[in-house]
Design a protein around this motif. Structure first.
Motif, PDB file in Angstrom:
ATOM      1  N   UNK A 278      19.045  23.418  13.839  1.00  0.00           N
ATOM      2  CA  UNK A 278      18.354  22.621  14.834  1.00  0.00           C
ATOM      3  C   UNK A 278      19.307  21.783  15.663  1.00  0.00           C
ATOM      4  N   UNK A 279      18.747  20.944  16.532  1.00  0.00           N
ATOM      5  CA  UNK A 279      19.577  20.076  17.370  1.00  0.00           C
ATOM      6  C   UNK A 279      20.158  18.927  16.565  1.00  0.00           C
ATOM      7  N   UNK A 280      21.113  18.221  17.140  1.00  0.00           N
ATOM      8  CA  UNK A 280      21.675  17.037  16.495  1.00  0.00           C
ATOM      9  C   UNK A 280      20.595  15.962  16.417  1.00  0.00           C
ATOM     10  N   UNK A 281      20.367  15.440  15.220  1.00  0.00           N
ATOM     11  CA  UNK A 281      19.352  14.414  15.013  1.00  0.00           C
ATOM     12  C   UNK A 281      19.879  13.327  14.090  1.00  0.00           C
ATOM     13  N   UNK A 282      19.217  12.177  14.127  1.00  0.00           N
ATOM     14  CA  UNK A 282      19.566  11.050  13.276  1.00  0.00           C
ATOM     15  C   UNK A 282      18.593  10.886  12.112  1.00  0.00           C
ATOM     16  N   UNK A 283      17.397  11.473  12.227  1.00  0.00           N
ATOM     17  CA  UNK A 283      16.404  11.384  11.163  1.00  0.00           C
ATOM     18  C   UNK A 283      15.512  12.614  11.241  1.00  0.00           C
ATOM     19  N   UNK A 284      14.843  12.929  10.156  1.00  0.00           N
ATOM     20  CA  UNK A 284      14.187  14.231  10.036  1.00  0.00           C
ATOM     21  C   UNK A 284      12.999  14.398  10.970  1.00  0.00           C
ATOM     22  N   UNK A 285      12.374  13.307  11.419  1.00  0.00           N
ATOM     23  CA  UNK A 285      11.208  13.416  12.297  1.00  0.00           C
ATOM     24  C   UNK A 285      11.592  13.456  13.773  1.00  0.00           C
ATOM     25  N   UNK A 286      12.880  13.502  14.075  1.00  0.00           N
ATOM     26  CA  UNK A 286      13.345  13.497  15.454  1.00  0.00           C
ATOM     27  C   UNK A 286      13.397  14.915  16.010  1.00  0.00           C
ATOM     28  N   UNK A 287      12.991  15.065  17.259  1.00  0.00           N
ATOM     29  CA  UNK A 287      13.107  16.340  18.001  1.00  0.00           C
ATOM     30  C   UNK A 287      12.464  17.505  17.252  1.00  0.00           C
ATOM     31  N   UNK A 288      11.261  17.276  16.741  1.00  0.00           N
ATOM     32  CA  UNK A 288      10.577  18.343  16.005  1.00  0.00           C
ATOM     33  C   UNK A 288      10.204  19.516  16.904  1.00  0.00           C
ATOM     34  N   UNK A 289      10.183  19.289  18.206  1.00  0.00           N
ATOM     35  CA  UNK A 289       9.927  20.381  19.145  1.00  0.00           C
ATOM     36  C   UNK A 289      11.215  20.836  19.836  1.00  0.00           C
ATOM     37  N   UNK A 290      12.348  20.435  19.285  1.00  0.00           N
ATOM     38  CA  UNK A 290      13.635  20.765  19.887  1.00  0.00           C
ATOM     39  C   UNK A 290      13.982  22.229  19.743  1.00  0.00           C
ATOM     40  N   UNK A 291      15.019  22.668  20.443  1.00  0.00           N
ATOM     41  CA  UNK A 291      15.412  24.083  20.386  1.00  0.00           C
ATOM     42  C   UNK A 291      15.929  24.471  19.002  1.00  0.00           C
ATOM     43  N   UNK A 292      15.656  25.697  18.641  1.00  0.00           N
ATOM     44  CA  UNK A 292      16.186  26.280  17.417  1.00  0.00           C
ATOM     45  C   UNK A 292      17.311  27.238  17.774  1.00  0.00           C
ATOM     46  N   UNK A 293      18.283  27.343  16.884  1.00  0.00           N
ATOM     47  CA  UNK A 293      19.318  28.365  17.020  1.00  0.00           C
ATOM     48  C   UNK A 293      19.300  29.219  15.769  1.00  0.00           C
ATOM     49  N   UNK A 294      19.135  30.502  15.950  1.00  0.00           N
ATOM     50  CA  UNK A 294      19.172  31.455  14.842  1.00  0.00           C
ATOM     51  C   UNK A 294      20.542  32.111  14.835  1.00  0.00           C
ATOM     52  N   UNK A 369      26.899  23.980  18.303  1.00  0.00           N
ATOM     53  CA  UNK A 369      26.579  23.962  19.728  1.00  0.00           C
ATOM     54  C   UNK A 369      27.270  25.084  20.502  1.00  0.00           C
ATOM     55  N   UNK A 370      27.754  26.090  19.800  1.00  0.00           N
ATOM     56  CA  UNK A 370      28.410  27.205  20.476  1.00  0.00           C
ATOM     57  C   UNK A 370      27.421  27.909  21.408  1.00  0.00           C
TER      58      UNK A 370
END
Length: 387
Positions: A278-294, A369-370
């Motif tokens: 997932x994206x860079x976050x500070x806590x687990x509930x942050x950016x729950x709709x953020x981009x995923x990278x597989x 972040x590649x």
């Protein structure tokens, strides 16, 4: 208490000798805390941390920790087999006191520590912290000295940066880790796995007590010796493995001495794995709709199911959760992201999904972040991504 006094105080009890029923007490304790918390707090998830356990503890929203272990290298190594065996016992939610709870006298006064002791204290905590980042529950705890990262190392120093990197890695892997947690409830899964669980026919894997699988995709080999900058790693037979940071590939069924700089923990990814990040976050509930990278580690076929739910309630018990099935066909080079099943009220309807492929060494293999090879907009319907 000494052993005779413990024996005296343990029994007899109304249902039999204390020595026979003593270990079941933690289960009854946790069950009552869990039941009463749920009655009083409604849909809010309960969380219990206990140093003692019995079969069935996994029903109570509890995490077992290994007790007040000592800040010593041999205690660090012992945590690996302790966690594996706890998982084999059916208790997936397990943790340990990073750095060791109890400290020797030589570590008890940070201001007065001898230089040699300070150097060993720093390295022991960092190596333990690295192991913690790939444990079911990641937590630092202990008696004085203080264990916050900013107390263990000064910002701007290489030691501080090494701690920060492990925290960043843990949170970038949250889609993978939360899916493992969902698998515990939905399919009786295990997070910290002995090698024998996935490679039962590999006789050598049965005797490995200082490595483990973190989920089915990651092979973790913590460093548990002071000043060690390399360590032998056994790669289970039946799969190939990629260094998570460099992409170097290793064939299964052999032991290799790998490099392990003080700021790195050896972690390897099984060929065929689909690793969601997932994206860079500070806590687990942050950016729950953020981009995923597989990240697809080629060389074998693979599957993964991304699990998501609301995160803080028991709505998943009522069927409010989603799964996104994924399949990698190595021969055709096609990643199939299947149709999403299920839903929950806060579920993002659309999702940006980046796809990367790892087939060998590369400068950006370990960079979350590649640049992706492909990017799609996922709306819950099945889609194929060709390499």
């Amino acid at each position: 208490l000494d052993i005779p006094e413990r024996t005296l105080r343990m029994g007899p009890t109304a249902i039999g000798p204390g020595a026979y029923v003593f270990n079941s007490y933690p289960l009854i304790n946790a069950e009552n805390v869990y039941k009463n918390f749920r009655r009083e707090k409604g849909d809010q998830r309960t969380y219990i941390r206990t140093r003692s356990a019995w079969g069935g503890l996994q029903r109570t929203g509890s995490t077992l920790w290994s007790g007040d272990v000592v800040a010593r290298w041999d205690n660090l190594k012992d945590q690996i087999s302790a966690g594996v065996n706890t998982g084999l016992s059916g208790l997936a939610n397990w943790t340990h006191d990073i750095g060791g709870f109890s400290v020797e006298a030589r570590y008890s006064n940070p201001a007065g520590m001898k230089p040699a002791d300070k150097a060993e204290w720093d390295e022991l905590n960092l190596r333990w912290f690295q192991f913690g980042a790939f444990s079911p529950v990641f937590r630092s705890h202990g008696e004085f000295p203080l264990r916050e990262v900013y107390n263990l190392a000064q910002p701007g120093t290489p030691m501080y940066d090494a701690y920060a990197e492990q925290m960043r890695t843990r949170y970038r892997l949250m889609p993978y880790i939360y899916s493992l947690a969902g698998d515990v409830y939905q399919r009786d899964g295990t997070i910290m796995r002995g090698l024998v669980m996935d490679f039962p026919s590999d006789l050598k894997a049965r005797d490995i007590n200082d490595q483990y699988l973190f989920g089915r995709a990651l092979l973790v080999a913590p460093v548990t010796e002071y000043k060690a900058r390399s360590r032998p790693v056994y790669f289970p037979q039946g799969a190939d493995w990629y260094d998570m940071l460099t992409g170097q590939k290793f064939a299964g069924g052999r032991s290799v001495t790998v490099q392990a700089a003080v700021d790195k923990i050896p972690v390897f990814v099984r060929a065929g794995s689909i690793l969601p990040t997932g994206p860079a976050i500070q806590y687990t509930a942050e950016k729950l709709d953020g981009p995923l990278t597989l990240v697809i580690y080629t060389g074998a076929n693979g599957t993964f199911s991304l699990y998501e739910d609301q995160g803080t309630t028991y709505a998943y018990e009522r069927g409010e959760f989603s799964n996104i099935p994924m399949t990698w066909n190595d021969a055709t080079g096609v990643l199939t992201i299947g149709a999403r099943t299920g839903s929950y009220p806060t579920m993002p309807a659309n999702r940006t999904i980046n796809v990367r492929f790892v087939s060998g060494p590369g400068a950006d293999v370990g960079n979350f972040d590649a640049a992706p090879a492909r990017t799609i907009q996922y709306n819950g319907q099945a889609v194929e991504v060709r390499r």
